[in-house]
Design a protein around this motif. Structure first.
Motif, PDB file in Angstrom:
ATOM      1  N   SER A  28       0.826  -1.195   0.000  1.00  0.00           N
ATOM      2  CA  SER A  28       0.000   0.000   0.000  1.00  0.00           C
ATOM      3  C   SER A  28       0.870   1.258   0.000  1.00  0.00           C
ATOM      4  CB  SER A  28      -0.912  -0.018   1.232  1.00  0.00           C
ATOM      5  OG  SER A  28      -1.752   1.095   1.256  1.00  0.00           O
ATOM      6  N   GLN A  29       1.970   1.204   0.717  1.00  0.00           N
ATOM      7  CA  GLN A  29       2.906   2.331   0.766  1.00  0.00           C
ATOM      8  C   GLN A  29       3.465   2.633  -0.620  1.00  0.00           C
ATOM      9  OE1 GLN A  29       6.199   1.786   3.472  1.00  0.00           O
ATOM     10  NE2 GLN A  29       7.243   3.597   2.750  1.00  0.00           N
ATOM     11  N   ILE A  30       3.822   1.613  -1.353  1.00  0.00           N
ATOM     12  CA  ILE A  30       4.362   1.804  -2.708  1.00  0.00           C
ATOM     13  C   ILE A  30       3.313   2.453  -3.611  1.00  0.00           C
ATOM     14  CG2 ILE A  30       5.136   0.589  -4.791  1.00  0.00           C
ATOM     15  CD1 ILE A  30       6.491  -1.448  -2.831  1.00  0.00           C
ATOM     16  N   TYR A  31       2.087   1.936  -3.575  1.00  0.00           N
ATOM     17  CA  TYR A  31       1.016   2.500  -4.402  1.00  0.00           C
ATOM     18  C   TYR A  31       0.718   3.959  -4.033  1.00  0.00           C
ATOM     19  CZ  TYR A  31      -0.085  -2.124  -6.307  1.00  0.00           C
ATOM     20  OH  TYR A  31      -0.036  -3.328  -6.952  1.00  0.00           O
ATOM     21  N   ALA A  32       0.708   4.249  -2.744  1.00  0.00           N
ATOM     22  CA  ALA A  32       0.428   5.621  -2.310  1.00  0.00           C
ATOM     23  C   ALA A  32       1.533   6.566  -2.759  1.00  0.00           C
ATOM     24  CB  ALA A  32       0.264   5.668  -0.795  1.00  0.00           C
ATOM     25  N   ARG A  33       2.786   6.148  -2.620  1.00  0.00           N
ATOM     26  CA  ARG A  33       3.911   6.995  -3.070  1.00  0.00           C
ATOM     27  C   ARG A  33       3.834   7.259  -4.569  1.00  0.00           C
ATOM     28  NH1 ARG A  33       8.270   8.100   0.098  1.00  0.00           N
ATOM     29  NH2 ARG A  33       8.279   7.167   2.169  1.00  0.00           N
ATOM     30  N   GLU A  34       3.468   6.241  -5.341  1.00  0.00           N
ATOM     31  CA  GLU A  34       3.325   6.424  -6.790  1.00  0.00           C
ATOM     32  C   GLU A  34       2.198   7.405  -7.102  1.00  0.00           C
ATOM     33  OE1 GLU A  34       2.783   2.551  -8.523  1.00  0.00           O
ATOM     34  OE2 GLU A  34       4.885   2.002  -8.209  1.00  0.00           O
ATOM     35  N   ALA A  35       1.074   7.283  -6.397  1.00  0.00           N
ATOM     36  CA  ALA A  35      -0.054   8.194  -6.614  1.00  0.00           C
ATOM     37  C   ALA A  35       0.334   9.626  -6.268  1.00  0.00           C
ATOM     38  CB  ALA A  35      -1.265   7.749  -5.784  1.00  0.00           C
ATOM     39  N   ILE A  36       1.052   9.795  -5.171  1.00  0.00           N
ATOM     40  CA  ILE A  36       1.498  11.130  -4.762  1.00  0.00           C
ATOM     41  C   ILE A  36       2.411  11.720  -5.828  1.00  0.00           C
ATOM     42  CG2 ILE A  36       2.932  12.357  -3.076  1.00  0.00           C
ATOM     43  CD1 ILE A  36       1.738  10.393  -0.955  1.00  0.00           C
ATOM     44  N   SER A  37       3.359  10.930  -6.290  1.00  0.00           N
ATOM     45  CA  SER A  37       4.275  11.390  -7.342  1.00  0.00           C
ATOM     46  C   SER A  37       3.530  11.707  -8.636  1.00  0.00           C
ATOM     47  CB  SER A  37       5.333  10.315  -7.598  1.00  0.00           C
ATOM     48  OG  SER A  37       6.210  10.707  -8.613  1.00  0.00           O
ATOM     49  N   ASN A  38       2.557  10.880  -8.994  1.00  0.00           N
ATOM     50  CA  ASN A  38       1.770  11.108 -10.217  1.00  0.00           C
ATOM     51  C   ASN A  38       0.955  12.394 -10.147  1.00  0.00           C
ATOM     52  OD1 ASN A  38       2.751   8.764 -11.362  1.00  0.00           O
ATOM     53  ND2 ASN A  38       0.959   7.533 -10.825  1.00  0.00           N
ATOM     54  N   HIS A  39       0.656  12.864  -8.947  1.00  0.00           N
ATOM     55  CA  HIS A  39      -0.054  14.135  -8.764  1.00  0.00           C
ATOM     56  C   HIS A  39       0.912  15.317  -8.683  1.00  0.00           C
ATOM     57  CE1 HIS A  39      -3.520  11.591  -7.754  1.00  0.00           C
ATOM     58  NE2 HIS A  39      -4.246  12.654  -8.051  1.00  0.00           N
ATOM     59  N   GLY A  40       2.203  15.063  -8.881  1.00  0.00           N
ATOM     60  CA  GLY A  40       3.193  16.138  -8.828  1.00  0.00           C
ATOM     61  C   GLY A  40       3.484  16.617  -7.417  1.00  0.00           C
TER      62      GLY A  40
END
Length: 110
Positions: free
Chosen positions: A88-100
């Motif tokens: 879940s941590q990996i997915y959340a970090r990717e989502a945060i990065s994808n939002h700039g």
């Protein structure tokens, strides 16, 4: 370092107050709403990341969004503590990065 949440911010003791916070924090109402909703949808502890950015010139952390994460499976009820699921941590970090955005903090209930 992938586990660093944000810039290292040191506190200095001040004669007027102990450990004066050398920066301000601004939180989007949307981030507050989502973290609160996340907490109200669970009977046990919850956890998530806060996405935003730090402005060195303004000395301000801007929290723009909450990113709920899954907690690890537990043998007990999980009423008093929580650990973030690594996937879940990996997915959340990717989502945060994808939002700039950057990870600027985390939240949990209790």
């Amino acid at each position: 370092d992938e586990y660093t949440i944000g810039p290292e911010l040191r506190f200095r003791k001040n004669s007027l107050a102990e450990n004066v916070q050398p920066f301000s924090i601004r939180v989007s109402p949307d981030a507050l709403f989502l973290a609160d909703l996340h907490a109200h949808l669970s009977d046990s502890e919850i956890i998530g990341f806060l996405g935003g950015h730090y402005s060195p010139s303004e000395k301000c952390i801007y929290i723009q969004a909450a990113f709920p994460c899954k907690a690890t499976d537990r043998a007990d009820a999980g009423d008093t503590d929580v650990e973030m699921d690594p996937v879940s941590q990996i997915y959340a970090r990717e989502a945060i990065s994808n939002h700039g955005l950057s990870v600027v903090g985390w939240y949990h209930s209790h």
